[in-house]
Structures are given as C-alpha cells and as structure tokens.
Design an enzyme around this catalytic site. Structure first.
Site, PDB file in Angstrom:
ATOM      1  N   ASN A   1       4.459  -7.822  -2.789  1.00 28.32           N
ATOM      2  CA  ASN A   1       4.742  -6.701  -3.919  1.00 28.32           C
ATOM      3  C   ASN A   1       6.313  -6.994  -4.229  1.00 28.32           C
ATOM      4  OD1 ASN A   1       4.924  -4.527  -5.515  1.00 28.32           O
ATOM      5  ND2 ASN A   1       5.033  -3.228  -3.858  1.00 28.32           N
TER       6      ASN A   1
ATOM      7  N   LYS B   1       7.858  -5.488  -6.628  1.00 30.32           N
ATOM      8  CA  LYS B   1       8.373  -4.088  -7.219  1.00 30.32           C
ATOM      9  C   LYS B   1       8.971  -4.217  -8.447  1.00 30.32           C
ATOM     10  CE  LYS B   1       8.273  -2.600  -2.365  1.00 30.32           C
ATOM     11  NZ  LYS B   1       8.697  -1.615  -1.522  1.00 30.32           N
TER      12      LYS B   1
ATOM     13  N   HIS C   1       0.583   2.950  -3.758  1.00 27.64           N
ATOM     14  CA  HIS C   1       1.693   2.723  -3.100  1.00 27.64           C
ATOM     15  C   HIS C   1       2.409   4.069  -2.983  1.00 27.64           C
ATOM     16  CE1 HIS C   1       5.481   0.803  -1.789  1.00 27.64           C
ATOM     17  NE2 HIS C   1       4.937  -0.237  -1.651  1.00 27.64           N
TER      18      HIS C   1
ATOM     19  N   GLU D   1       5.499   4.699  -3.040  1.00 26.52           N
ATOM     20  CA  GLU D   1       6.473   4.927  -3.903  1.00 26.52           C
ATOM     21  C   GLU D   1       5.969   5.585  -5.170  1.00 26.52           C
ATOM     22  OE1 GLU D   1       8.895   0.976  -2.158  1.00 26.52           O
ATOM     23  OE2 GLU D   1       8.128   1.088  -4.147  1.00 26.52           O
TER      24      GLU D   1
ATOM     25  N   GLU E   1       0.351   1.702   4.967  1.00 26.78           N
ATOM     26  CA  GLU E   1       1.924   1.677   4.969  1.00 26.78           C
ATOM     27  C   GLU E   1       2.690   2.831   5.463  1.00 26.78           C
ATOM     28  OE1 GLU E   1       2.953  -1.285   1.303  1.00 26.78           O
ATOM     29  OE2 GLU E   1       2.444   0.624   0.937  1.00 26.78           O
TER      30      GLU E   1
ATOM     31  N   GLY F   1      11.041  -0.431   3.028  1.00 27.60           N
ATOM     32  CA  GLY F   1      12.411  -0.536   2.807  1.00 27.60           C
ATOM     33  C   GLY F   1      13.404  -0.046   3.605  1.00 27.60           C
TER      34      GLY F   1
ATOM     35  N   SER G   1       8.260  -3.177   5.991  1.00 24.95           N
ATOM     36  CA  SER G   1       9.451  -3.863   6.411  1.00 24.95           C
ATOM     37  C   SER G   1       8.791  -5.058   7.337  1.00 24.95           C
ATOM     38  CB  SER G   1      10.272  -3.369   7.429  1.00 24.95           C
ATOM     39  OG  SER G   1      10.951  -2.057   6.487  1.00 24.95           O
TER      40      SER G   1
END
Length: 254
Positions: A10, A12, A98, A100, A170, A176, A216
């Site tokens: 991904n 991003k 996701h 985010e 996740e 991150g 991560s």
C-alpha cells in the site's frame, strides 16, 4: 491444500510519477515465475499513477490494486472513483476499510459494507481491513471490535464471496508507529477472525479465506509473522515504498 500467501504493498499518498514507475519496475523484476507460482504479489499506488504503473506491470506476475473506491458504478460523486473505473484501469484488487479511512475520515462499518458490495459487483478482489485502536486493546476489547467490524462489514455476503475475500488485520496502534504486534498477538487475532468466518460462513470459507497482517511490517519481523498458521500474508505500508525491503518481505513469504 495450504493457502497461498499474499503480499500486497500500500503506497498510500507517496511517490512521484517517475518514482512510482521505477518502484513498479523494480518490484516486477524481483518476482520471478517460481515466486509467482507460490504466492500472490500486488501493489496499490495512488489513483493518478494506476494507469502508468499498470503499463509497467503489464505481462508481469505483479497485480495492480487501488487504495479505495466508491460503491456506485457511476454518478454525481465529485472526487470519487468507481470500482468499474478501477477495473477498466487494470486493477484486480482494491483496499477497503483501511484504518486511515475508518478513523481519519470516519467511514462507518455500514458505509464500508456498501463499498465492499460495489467492488465485488465490479469483479474486484477486495482486501478488507479491520483492527482495533490502542485504547480498545488496552481495555480488552480487541475481539469485540473485530467481531463488530466483521459482522457489519461483511453483512450480505455469500459463503462463496467470503471465501474469496482477503481480510487484513491491522491493529491501528501498529500502523506507521514502528510498533508491531507480537507473533502471538497476530496469531491470536487471526485465529479469532478465522473462527468467526467459520461460524458465519462455514468451514470451507474459513479454510479458504486469506487473512493478512498489516502494521509496521518490515523484513526484520515478516518471517516470524508469516510462520504463524493463520497469517496468510502481509499488507505492507512504508516498507513497500522501497523495492528491496518489499521484495525481502516477499522472499520471507516463500
């Protein structure tokens, strides 16, 4: 028959056009026919780079994916991208849910369920993301959060559709941040997810569904995570932006 591992990158909101092309070239060069026979590899660049990256990946074993989609085929949805447009652009995969987007953009389980059905209607393979916040894990709510996200997010699927799905676990606290779930924590969560799929859709779907770990993931921790019996691959963030680190994770899956 063992499940085939699946490593997806991904990207991003990173890369220039030339960086995206070069990254795609390097990843494709590192995935030979034997690797492609044993596992699936995909990259998900930003929307503007889908066509040029797709050209680079044409006739290679590396699949193209997108990072999100709308649920409608077309319409007055300014700034949105239809799953049918993604298919026409050459995408095989799309990431939905996701963290985010769940937490940064407040996308609800019900909204994500509509996206899931829209993507499936368009013939895309979906990587459906779920995971808990740090506060939820510390409060002992991990399984209840995952259960809610699965029940609401996968509502209306058939057993056949569920079997073909990829779930990406996740833990939000690991995305991150440099933190990563331990191998035991990842396995426990993945086993719980698989058990819930079995309860809802049957053992055949549970045995077939791909469950990735994301959060991560790096070459240093990938092998240990991928050795866990219910970890079927990785959804890789930052480490997918450098071909050597991404390909090291691919090799770890072998």
């Amino acid at each position: 028959m063992p499940r085939q591992k699946f490593i997806a990158g991904n990207w991003k909101m990173y890369t220039t056009l030339e960086q995206a092309r070069e990254l795609a070239r390097s990843v494709a060069a590192g995935v030979d026919a034997e690797t492609a026979r044993r596992l699936r590899v995909a990259v998900c660049p930003p929307f503007p780079w889908l066509l040029p990256v797709g050209e680079v990946l044409r006739n290679t074993p590396v699949a193209l994916g997108a990072q999100d989609c709308h649920y409608e085929r077309e319409g007055a949805f300014t700034g949105q991208v239809s799953p049918y447009m993604l298919r026409e652009a050459g995408c095989q995969y799309v990431i939905i849910g996701h963290s985010e987007r769940r937490h940064g953009l407040q996308e609800s389980d019900e909204f994500l369920n509509k996206k899931l059905h829209g993507a499936l209607r368009a013939g895309l393979h979906v990587i459906f993301c779920i995971g808990e916040l740090l506060s939820e894990r510390e409060a002992g709510q991990t399984e209840s959060v995952l259960l809610r996200q699965l029940q609401n997010g996968l509502a209306g699927l058939t057993a056949e559709q569920a079997a073909a799905l990829t779930i990406a676990y996740e833990p939000v606290w690991a995305i991150g941040t440099g933190r990563v779930a331990t191998e035991e924590q990842a396995q426990q969560a993945h086993a719980f997810i698989r058990a819930q799929i079995a309860e809802r859709f049957g053992s055949t779907a549970a045995d077939s569904i791909t469950i990735q770990y994301g959060g991560s993931v790096k070459p240093e921790n990938a092998a240990g995570l991928l050795r866990q019996p219910d970890v079927d691959g990785c959804l890789v963030g930052g480490a997918s932006l450098k071909a050597d680190s991404f390909l090291a994770i691919v090799r770890a899956a072998l």
